[in-house]
Enzyme design. Structure first.
Site, PDB file in Angstrom:
ATOM      1  N   GLU A 181       0.605  -1.178   0.107  1.00 40.84           N
ATOM      2  CA  GLU A 181       0.126  -0.037  -0.066  1.00 40.84           C
ATOM      3  C   GLU A 181       0.948   1.233   0.262  1.00 40.84           C
ATOM      4  O   GLU A 181       1.798   1.322   0.963  1.00 40.84           O
ATOM      5  CB  GLU A 181      -1.031  -0.124   1.143  1.00 40.84           C
ATOM      6  CG  GLU A 181      -1.958  -1.034   1.102  1.00 40.84           C
ATOM      7  CD  GLU A 181      -2.844  -0.982   2.266  1.00 40.84           C
ATOM      8  OE1 GLU A 181      -2.778  -0.311   2.982  1.00 40.84           O
ATOM      9  OE2 GLU A 181      -3.866  -1.921   2.440  1.00 40.84           O
ATOM     10  N   HIS A 198      -7.938   1.718   1.269  1.00 41.28           N
ATOM     11  CA  HIS A 198      -7.640   1.678   2.821  1.00 41.28           C
ATOM     12  C   HIS A 198      -8.539   2.759   3.528  1.00 41.28           C
ATOM     13  O   HIS A 198      -7.872   3.285   4.166  1.00 41.28           O
ATOM     14  CB  HIS A 198      -6.284   1.706   3.153  1.00 41.28           C
ATOM     15  CG  HIS A 198      -6.116   0.824   4.550  1.00 41.28           C
ATOM     16  ND1 HIS A 198      -4.914   0.163   4.680  1.00 41.28           N
ATOM     17  CD2 HIS A 198      -6.885   0.447   5.601  1.00 41.28           C
ATOM     18  CE1 HIS A 198      -5.201  -0.661   5.948  1.00 41.28           C
ATOM     19  NE2 HIS A 198      -6.406  -0.174   6.419  1.00 41.28           N
TER      20      HIS A 198
END
Length: 534
Positions: free
Chosen positions: A261, A283
């Site tokens: 990420e 997220h």
């Protein structure tokens, strides 16, 4: 006195600062900038972070005064918990702050997949009007499979049952009674994959759960099934997911989390971003105003407790849990009994029993064992001792510890005894209690000698053969040295036998004076006890 330093390393809600209050010096730093973070940690007592700040071994080593790392959120992938524990640093998070937000985002993904909302939006925004191209499916009478029926899973179950969905779940740690209470049917992992129209994962990321949904699992799923992951990146094998989505093995996927990420250009997640049957978000599980405020306020309260020397219910590297108000006053008492115990021990400790007698047996008193270990070690090891590393220090020294609880207390409502075996084969026991409406901490026993004396900062404990004139001898010597005796208790087994005298004095006693008194009264034991406040 200077205030404890609290370092805020990422953007947190204003309510977080308010919850900290005026008792701390609050500083700010960009936690993602290592060149700024490491020097800022040098005198920090607490650091508040989110996901961008890495509190690894290097950062913890740069913070010798650090007592607590507070993560304003749930995940702790960016915190080296093992190193923190060894260093005696408490790690806390906000485990319930985002559960509603995460549950609602999961439902958002499920609805987006079922009704193809993002794709339809993009088409219409591009000037197209293709109603028939975005035909979806209803949730009504479909089967929802929840992998991990914890707090978030339970919230999702309740909300999607209102849509008329049949809910099944796989969770080896949930009882059938709990599942029945939630209106959920427990099934095996393979049964869930085979039966479900929509599958959502709510598991922690461990060695066992990483890649738990992969090629073999996709083969078991319906070709019309959708899978959603807002929990942790890596629970789904991204390459296997890409193959399942492009070959029609499953219908679609909703992803809020990824192995890397943000997803890197040449990584497995990047292949998923452009697929038409995938809904992705960056997220966002905890990204609501309400969740951020809850998380910040929660960890701010934990920081206040930690820097105040109290046990923190949300600490992840120390046995926590909610401490009943009836139990809480016993924590500082037991810490002090631990200090008295270690001061009186004449050889190394090999095992320790923490005995809790009386009405306290009706409560969870596991925290008292932690308090005892902290008290025993805090004045005899060079490391900083906390509730976090006290059990580790005991383990490293081969000290076994037990908690023994019963309702047998004849003289007091509650009595707590630390009973230990020493390496020379002898035993030592120290007992204490709390008395009166003000909950006065009292020492009520040393070995077989019963007494009742308020615990103060400075005590002298003497064991000698009982005979006339002893009190006059040490009383005179302390008086001549200008040491004031504020209180005294003498206990003896029989006239002419051993007598135990415990003095409360107003100031520390020089070693030379103690040696002089020891010689003058021919003491079998003479120890000075100085109680250190946490």
């Amino acid at each position: 006195m200077s205030k404890p330093v609290v370092l805020i390393a990422e953007q947190l809600s204003p309510a977080t600062i308010d919850a900290l209050g005026p008792d701390f010096e609050v500083r700010h730093v960009d936690g993602a900038d290592r060149t700024a973070l490491l020097p800022a940690l040098a005198d920090a007592n607490a650091v508040l972070i989110r996901s961008a700040t890495k509190m690894d071994a290097e950062a913890i080593a740069a913070a010798p005064a650090l007592k607590v790392i507070a993560r304003a959120g749930v995940g702790l992938d960016n915190v080296d918990i093992k190193t923190a524990t060894t260093a005696g640093v408490m790690v806390v998070n906000a485990p319930t702050s985002n559960i509603i937000s995460a549950a609602e985002l999961t439902i958002g993904h499920i609805l987006s997949l079922a009704r193809r909302i993002p794709a339809a939006h993009d088409s219409l925004a591009d000037g197209e009007w293709k109603r028939s191209a975005y035909t979806g499916v209803e949730l009504f009478e479909k089967t929802l499979g929840i992998i991990g029926l914890g707090r978030i899973g339970a919230l999702i179950a309740a909300r999607l049952q209102a849509f008329g969905m049949h809910v099944v779940a796989y969770d080896p740690y949930v009882t059938s009674a709990r599942a029945q209470q939630l209106g959920v049917q427990l099934v095996t992992f393979d049964e869930l994959l085979e039966q479900s129209d929509f599958i959502t994962i709510h598991m922690p990321k461990t060695a066992e759960t990483t890649g738990m949904i992969s090629t073999d699992q996709f083969r078991l799923m319906k070709r019309s099934a959708y899978i959603v992951n807002v929990a942790r990146g890596g629970l789904i094998d991204e390459e296997a997911l890409h193959k399942a989505l492009t070959t029609g093995e499953i219908a679609g996927a909703g992803l809020d989390v990824f192995t890397s990420e943000p997803p890197v250009a040449d990584g497995s997640a990047a292949l998923l971003l452009d697929l038409p049957n995938v809904v992705v978000t960056p997220h966002l599980g905890a990204s609501t105003d309400e969740a951020q405020e809850k998380a910040g306020v929660s960890v701010a309260k934990s920081v206040r407790l930690a820097l105040g020397g109290e046990l923190v219910p949300d600490a992840v590297n120390v046995a926590g849990g909610i401490i009943d108000p009836y139990v809480r006053p016993g924590i500082p008492l037991v810490e002090k009994l631990g200090q008295i115990f270690s001061a009186l021990a004449h050889s190394p400790l090999t095992s320790l029993d923490v005995e809790v007698h009386g009405e306290l047996n009706q409560y969870d008193v596991s925290v008292l064992k932690l308090a005892a270990l902290k008290g025993v070690f805090m004045n005899i090891v060079s490391e900083s001792v906390s509730y976090v590393n006290a059990p580790l220090l005991a383990e490293q020294r081969g000290v076994e510890s037990r908690l023994i609880v019963d309702d047998d207390s004849e003289e007091y409502r509650n009595v707590i005894t630390l009973r230990g075996a020493l390496s020379d084969g002898s035993q030592l026991a120290v007992s204490g209690t709390l008395t009166g409406t003000k909950q006065i901490e009292k020492l009520v026993g040393i070995n077989d000698h019963a007494l009742e004396l308020p615990i103060e900062q400075h005590h002298i404990v003497m064991l000698y053969t009982d005979r006339p004139g002893i009190v006059a001898i040490y009383g005179q010597k302390f008086g001549e040295a200008n040491i004031n005796i504020a209180g005294m208790q003498i206990a003896r087994s029989a006239a002419g036998g051993q007598a135990l005298s415990v003095l409360t004095v107003d100031s520390p006693v020089p070693d030379e004076l103690l040696d002089d008194v020891r010689s003058a009264i021919q003491a079998d034991l003479l120890r000075q006890i100085e109680i250190t406040e946490s």
